[in-house]
Write an enzyme that holds these catalytic residues in place. Structure first.
Site, short mmCIF file in Angstrom:
data_model
loop_
_atom_site.label_atom_id
_atom_site.label_comp_id
_atom_site.label_asym_id
_atom_site.label_seq_id
_atom_site.Cartn_x
_atom_site.Cartn_y
_atom_site.Cartn_z
N CYS A 77 0.93 -1.21 -0.12
CA CYS A 77 0.01 0.01 0.04
C CYS A 77 0.74 1.32 -0.13
O CYS A 77 1.49 1.78 -1.07
CB CYS A 77 -1.02 -0.13 1.40
SG CYS A 77 -2.46 0.93 0.66
N HIS A 174 -3.20 -5.32 1.64
CA HIS A 174 -2.56 -5.32 3.25
C HIS A 174 -2.48 -6.65 3.66
O HIS A 174 -3.29 -7.13 4.33
CB HIS A 174 -3.16 -4.52 4.23
CG HIS A 174 -2.95 -2.93 3.91
ND1 HIS A 174 -2.18 -2.17 4.79
CD2 HIS A 174 -3.74 -2.16 3.47
CE1 HIS A 174 -2.02 -1.12 4.55
NE2 HIS A 174 -3.00 -0.94 3.81
N GLU A 176 -0.49 -8.14 5.69
CA GLU A 176 -0.28 -8.13 6.91
C GLU A 176 -1.42 -8.09 8.01
O GLU A 176 -1.33 -8.41 9.12
CB GLU A 176 0.51 -7.03 7.49
CG GLU A 176 0.08 -5.81 7.57
CD GLU A 176 -0.05 -5.03 6.11
OE1 GLU A 176 0.03 -6.12 5.00
OE2 GLU A 176 -0.39 -3.96 5.87
N1 GLN Z 1 -3.59 6.56 1.04
C1 GLN Z 1 -2.29 6.37 1.45
C2 GLN Z 1 -1.24 6.97 0.62
O1 GLN Z 1 -1.37 7.65 -0.25
C3 GLN Z 1 -1.94 4.51 1.48
C4 GLN Z 1 -3.03 3.98 2.41
C5 GLN Z 1 -2.50 2.71 3.11
O2 GLN Z 1 -1.26 2.44 2.98
N2 GLN Z 1 -3.33 2.00 3.61
O3 GLN Z 1 0.09 6.88 0.90
#
Ligand code: GLN
Length: 192
Positions: A77, A174, A176
């Site tokens: 992410c 994610h 994790e």
């Molecule tokens: N929206 C976050 C970003 O742009 C990422 C979100 C996340 O890691 N769950 O950094």
């Protein structure tokens, strides 16, 4: 194998719990010297602008780029955003992976969702057949892959949510936060 988890911001603790569950040795990385002796690194989800700012403040940008030349790194992410070369805006990026990413591509936090993914490499590496249940939290998408980067998984509408470039891995979801250790096992197989 010793697996580092970048522990500047975000859900690094959840990665460490998952890694311990599968019997891996872990280390939190906050300073350049913490990279010594590690076999690979995970960059967690969180907020990519904050991770980038803190990595800059703690002089980690160059050491992380050097580490990534010869060691496996997996960004989940925000971590995937941080690994990428291009996010169409100005923020600190490692620029290690030939992927173009769009942040917050599914909308606001309340538009977070779950989806089952078919990931052939994961099934093959772990010898299992069931789909991978993934959590998307204010997630990015991978708009395009370039150079040696290739698509590992897409949603049913074709939007790319996982990519790999040699020993570098990016997922917009994610692993994790699940109870399914297969993605972490897959990453360890890349690192060894
Ligand atoms: N929206 C976050 C970003 O742009 C990422 C979100 C996340 O890691 N769950 O950094």
């Amino acid at each position: 194998m010793k697996i580092g988890v970048l522990a500047l911001q975000g859900d690094f603790a959840e990665h460490i719990i998952m890694l311990k569950r599968i019997g891996a040795e872990t280390a939190e990385v906050r300073l350049p010297e913490h990279l010594q002796g590690l076999d690979c690194l995970i960059i967690p989800g969180g907020e990519s602008t904050t991770i980038g700012k803190l990595a800059t403040d703690f002089n980690l940008m160059t050491p992380l780029r050097e580490f990534g030349k010869s060691h496996a790194i997996w960004g989940t992410c925000a971590g995937a955003i941080f690994l990428s070369k291009d996010v169409s805006r100005d923020q600190p990026l490692l620029g290690l992976m030939n992927i173009k990413v769009a942040r917050n591509a599914f909308g606001r936090q309340t538009a977070s969702f779950e989806a089952d993914l078919d990931i052939a490499e994961l099934k093959q590496a772990t010898g299992t057949a069931q789909p991978y249940h993934a959590f998307f939290i204010r997630a990015p998408i991978i708009e395009s892959v370039h150079g040696d980067a290739r698509v590992l998984s897409s949603l049913s509408d074709g939007r790319i949510v996982a990519a790999q470039e040699g020993h570098l891995l990016a997922t917009s979801f994610h692993p994790e936060l699940t109870r399914d250790p297969r993605f972490h096992e897959y990453f360890l197989s890349l690192a060894s």
